[in-house]
Design a protein around this motif. Structure first.
Motif, PDB file in Angstrom:
ATOM      1  N   PRO A 112       0.715  -1.112  -0.023  1.00  0.00           N
ATOM      2  CA  PRO A 112      -0.004   0.028   0.250  1.00  0.00           C
ATOM      3  C   PRO A 112       0.759   1.244  -0.017  1.00  0.00           C
ATOM      4  O   PRO A 112       2.044   1.175   0.689  1.00  0.00           O
ATOM      5  CB  PRO A 112      -0.647  -0.071   1.308  1.00  0.00           C
ATOM      6  N   GLN A 113       0.207   2.226  -0.497  1.00  0.00           N
ATOM      7  CA  GLN A 113       0.941   3.597  -0.202  1.00  0.00           C
ATOM      8  C   GLN A 113       0.688   3.777   0.996  1.00  0.00           C
ATOM      9  O   GLN A 113      -0.407   3.735   1.654  1.00  0.00           O
ATOM     10  CB  GLN A 113       0.266   4.717  -1.124  1.00  0.00           C
ATOM     11  N   VAL A 114       1.566   4.577   1.637  1.00  0.00           N
ATOM     12  CA  VAL A 114       1.594   4.965   3.284  1.00  0.00           C
ATOM     13  C   VAL A 114       1.769   6.591   3.305  1.00  0.00           C
ATOM     14  O   VAL A 114       2.584   7.164   2.828  1.00  0.00           O
ATOM     15  CB  VAL A 114       2.855   4.084   3.886  1.00  0.00           C
ATOM     16  N   SER A 115       0.940   7.118   4.159  1.00  0.00           N
ATOM     17  CA  SER A 115       1.165   8.348   4.667  1.00  0.00           C
ATOM     18  C   SER A 115       0.922   8.626   6.136  1.00  0.00           C
ATOM     19  O   SER A 115       0.168   7.715   6.714  1.00  0.00           O
ATOM     20  CB  SER A 115       0.340   9.406   3.897  1.00  0.00           C
ATOM     21  N   LEU A 116       1.689   9.430   6.873  1.00  0.00           N
ATOM     22  CA  LEU A 116       1.494   9.484   8.167  1.00  0.00           C
ATOM     23  C   LEU A 116       1.273  10.961   8.689  1.00  0.00           C
ATOM     24  O   LEU A 116       1.619  11.747   7.804  1.00  0.00           O
ATOM     25  CB  LEU A 116       2.825   9.116   8.795  1.00  0.00           C
ATOM     26  N   TYR A 117       0.310  11.240   9.392  1.00  0.00           N
ATOM     27  CA  TYR A 117      -0.080  12.588   9.946  1.00  0.00           C
ATOM     28  C   TYR A 117      -0.589  12.568  11.500  1.00  0.00           C
ATOM     29  O   TYR A 117      -1.175  11.523  11.958  1.00  0.00           O
ATOM     30  CB  TYR A 117      -1.125  13.088   9.086  1.00  0.00           C
ATOM     31  N   PRO A 118      -0.293  13.665  12.043  1.00  0.00           N
ATOM     32  CA  PRO A 118       0.352  14.849  11.473  1.00  0.00           C
ATOM     33  C   PRO A 118       1.827  14.596  11.642  1.00  0.00           C
ATOM     34  O   PRO A 118       2.411  13.500  12.350  1.00  0.00           O
ATOM     35  CB  PRO A 118       0.092  15.950  12.895  1.00  0.00           C
ATOM     36  N   SER A 162      -3.331   2.689   1.519  1.00  0.00           N
ATOM     37  CA  SER A 162      -4.264   2.671   0.478  1.00  0.00           C
ATOM     38  C   SER A 162      -4.891   1.510   0.359  1.00  0.00           C
ATOM     39  O   SER A 162      -5.779   1.350  -0.426  1.00  0.00           O
ATOM     40  CB  SER A 162      -3.383   3.206  -0.989  1.00  0.00           C
ATOM     41  N   GLY A 163      -4.130   0.392   0.889  1.00  0.00           N
ATOM     42  CA  GLY A 163      -4.750  -0.939   0.702  1.00  0.00           C
ATOM     43  C   GLY A 163      -5.391  -1.513   1.790  1.00  0.00           C
ATOM     44  O   GLY A 163      -5.524  -0.956   3.127  1.00  0.00           O
ATOM     45  N   GLU A 164      -6.291  -2.664   1.737  1.00  0.00           N
ATOM     46  CA  GLU A 164      -6.901  -3.260   2.896  1.00  0.00           C
ATOM     47  C   GLU A 164      -5.847  -4.147   3.544  1.00  0.00           C
ATOM     48  O   GLU A 164      -4.770  -4.674   2.915  1.00  0.00           O
ATOM     49  CB  GLU A 164      -7.984  -3.907   2.285  1.00  0.00           C
ATOM     50  N   TYR A 184       4.717  -2.836  11.058  1.00  0.00           N
ATOM     51  CA  TYR A 184       5.556  -1.771  11.005  1.00  0.00           C
ATOM     52  C   TYR A 184       6.757  -1.789  11.975  1.00  0.00           C
ATOM     53  O   TYR A 184       6.476  -2.364  13.198  1.00  0.00           O
ATOM     54  CB  TYR A 184       4.832  -0.266  11.254  1.00  0.00           C
ATOM     55  N   HIS A 185       7.642  -0.816  11.669  1.00  0.00           N
ATOM     56  CA  HIS A 185       8.850  -0.772  12.792  1.00  0.00           C
ATOM     57  C   HIS A 185       9.236   0.828  12.776  1.00  0.00           C
ATOM     58  O   HIS A 185       9.090   1.345  11.740  1.00  0.00           O
ATOM     59  CB  HIS A 185      10.093  -1.739  12.363  1.00  0.00           C
ATOM     60  N   ILE A 186       9.489   1.223  13.814  1.00  0.00           N
ATOM     61  CA  ILE A 186       9.907   2.512  13.845  1.00  0.00           C
ATOM     62  C   ILE A 186      11.389   2.653  14.556  1.00  0.00           C
ATOM     63  O   ILE A 186      11.733   1.636  15.345  1.00  0.00           O
ATOM     64  CB  ILE A 186       9.077   3.424  14.962  1.00  0.00           C
ATOM     65  N   ALA A 229       1.365  -3.594  14.369  1.00  0.00           N
ATOM     66  CA  ALA A 229       0.827  -3.786  13.203  1.00  0.00           C
ATOM     67  C   ALA A 229      -0.316  -2.785  13.109  1.00  0.00           C
ATOM     68  O   ALA A 229      -0.953  -2.251  13.966  1.00  0.00           O
ATOM     69  CB  ALA A 229       0.238  -5.075  13.153  1.00  0.00           C
ATOM     70  N   VAL A 230      -0.591  -2.211  12.011  1.00  0.00           N
ATOM     71  CA  VAL A 230      -1.551  -1.264  11.611  1.00  0.00           C
ATOM     72  C   VAL A 230      -2.608  -1.693  10.509  1.00  0.00           C
ATOM     73  O   VAL A 230      -2.027  -2.607   9.287  1.00  0.00           O
ATOM     74  CB  VAL A 230      -0.904   0.245  11.481  1.00  0.00           C
ATOM     75  N   THR A 231      -3.867  -1.123  10.187  1.00  0.00           N
ATOM     76  CA  THR A 231      -4.536  -0.896   9.407  1.00  0.00           C
ATOM     77  C   THR A 231      -4.819   0.450   9.012  1.00  0.00           C
ATOM     78  O   THR A 231      -4.321   1.235   9.731  1.00  0.00           O
ATOM     79  CB  THR A 231      -5.808  -1.706   9.494  1.00  0.00           C
TER      80      THR A 231
END
Length: 83
Positions: A13-19, A31-33, A38-40, A52-54
């Motif tokens: 998926p395309q990923v974006s983070l905010y803020p 963008s995907g189901e 994830y890792h930071i 893990a995120v949705t």
């Protein structure tokens, strides 16, 4: 097979983070189901958080010290600033 190709596309998926910069809570927009790990990482390369995120998930960053981190999901790397 055609189904295999669709699966690969759906799993990237395309990923974006905010803020961003973030103070406490960061929302992940995908963008995907599906659910994606994830890792930071700190700038030194240490993994400081994972999960893990949705689409629409929030990540609580209050426990991280202020600074710059790298968010990685499915081989996509984004810089985040915690202030």
């Amino acid at each position: 097979s055609e189904t295999g190709v669709e699966h690969v596309v759906a799993s990237s998926p395309q990923v974006s983070l905010y803020p961003n910069p973030v103070v406490e809570m960061m929302t992940v927009s995908l963008s995907g189901e599906g659910t994606f790990p994830y890792h930071i990482y700190s700038l030194g390369g240490e993994c400081v958080m994972k999960g893990a995120v949705t689409n629409g998930s929030t990540i609580d960053l209050r426990l991280l010290p202020n600074g710059t981190y790298i968010f990685e999901l499915n081989n996509t790397y984004l810089k985040i600033c915690k202030i």
